[in-house]
Design an enzyme around this catalytic site. Sequence first.
Site, PDB file in Angstrom:
ATOM      1  N   SER A   1      45.784  33.647  42.036  1.00 25.38           N
ATOM      2  CA  SER A   1      45.459  34.472  43.190  1.00 25.38           C
ATOM      3  C   SER A   1      46.726  35.191  43.646  1.00 25.38           C
ATOM      4  O   SER A   1      47.363  35.880  42.860  1.00 25.38           O
ATOM      5  CB  SER A   1      44.866  33.596  44.305  1.00 25.38           C
ATOM      6  OG  SER A   1      44.533  34.350  45.437  1.00 25.38           O
TER       7      SER A   1
ATOM      8  N   TYR B   1      43.464  45.173  48.184  1.00 21.31           N
ATOM      9  CA  TYR B   1      43.974  44.137  47.285  1.00 21.31           C
ATOM     10  C   TYR B   1      43.738  42.728  47.822  1.00 21.31           C
ATOM     11  O   TYR B   1      43.149  41.886  47.154  1.00 21.31           O
ATOM     12  CB  TYR B   1      45.465  44.359  47.054  1.00 21.31           C
ATOM     13  CG  TYR B   1      46.147  43.299  46.217  1.00 21.31           C
ATOM     14  CD1 TYR B   1      45.928  43.224  44.849  1.00 21.31           C
ATOM     15  CD2 TYR B   1      47.019  42.372  46.803  1.00 21.31           C
ATOM     16  CE1 TYR B   1      46.555  42.253  44.070  1.00 21.31           C
ATOM     17  CE2 TYR B   1      47.654  41.407  46.030  1.00 21.31           C
ATOM     18  CZ  TYR B   1      47.418  41.344  44.677  1.00 21.31           C
ATOM     19  OH  TYR B   1      48.043  40.382  43.916  1.00 21.31           O
TER      20      TYR B   1
ATOM     21  N   LYS C   1      41.878  38.783  46.437  1.00 19.70           N
ATOM     22  CA  LYS C   1      42.577  37.526  46.227  1.00 19.70           C
ATOM     23  C   LYS C   1      42.018  36.412  47.116  1.00 19.70           C
ATOM     24  O   LYS C   1      42.012  35.242  46.723  1.00 19.70           O
ATOM     25  CB  LYS C   1      44.079  37.718  46.474  1.00 19.70           C
ATOM     26  CG  LYS C   1      44.715  38.681  45.463  1.00 19.70           C
ATOM     27  CD  LYS C   1      44.537  38.189  44.029  1.00 19.70           C
ATOM     28  CE  LYS C   1      45.238  39.067  43.014  1.00 19.70           C
ATOM     29  NZ  LYS C   1      45.164  38.524  41.639  1.00 19.70           N
TER      30      LYS C   1
END
Length: 284
Positions: A122, A136, A140
């Site tokens: 991650s 982004y 994650k």
Amino acid sequence: KVTIAARGKAAAEETVQLAAAAGGTDSASSLIPPRHPVQIALGDVTDAGATAAIVREAVRLHGPIDVLMPCAGSAQTGTLFERSVAEHKASMELNYFGSLNAVYEVLPLMIARGEGAVCIVSSALALTSYVGYAAYSPTKYALRGLADTLRNEMQGTGVSVHIAYPPNMDTPGYIVEQRTKPEACQAIEASDTLYTPDAVASSILADLRRGDYNMYCGAGDVGILGAAANGMAPRVNPVLDALLLPWLTVVAWAVRSGWDRTVAKFRRRHPEQFPAPQPGTASV
């Protein structure tokens, strides 16, 4: 025995050469014995069919897969509206679904054998986030949710699940990210340490051998962040985390307040860096 899955042959071959060159050094790459050359399987992990072909090729080359480490991804930086909805979706497709496709193909093989390890890569930005990572960081966080779920779901199967939270690393991708990072983001990260990929990889492998669930990649600040932010996930040292939590709550408030002041200052001085579309046109 290692199989690297990649879209580009040139980049994959360069990685293999780097691994071979580091064969006699104290590095993550040197953990790959010379008698077991690194193999390449070309394909796009965002394509479920291509991912299945990659896994079949890996099994053909090396036999059963003992460790799966899905780490395909890229960071599309910028403020929210500097990235289109299509770019947000593409980021999720690669960073999250690329890993999920690999898990879907490999996990049944591990369950059938009653052994194996899945280490989902991650990011430290799945523990907190700030300006510049709207396209982004959510991808994650999604991986973090997947890892937490699978760790529990795989109990009794002999398959262990782990998650790594790498910090900023000195990579070509990091250089690309800098081109579109808002100035406020760069100011927040100005004092951050830039880690080498080799150091991060070595730390992940060491944590994997110990059986750690949360892996902070040798970054002390990420470890502190994990202690403050990991909720009910298994902890490396739960007693220490419990003792530190009151102090960490105050530190987190101070740091977050500093980030907020930084963004407010840049928004006031440079409003052009925070574009916003007209109402009703955001997704166009």
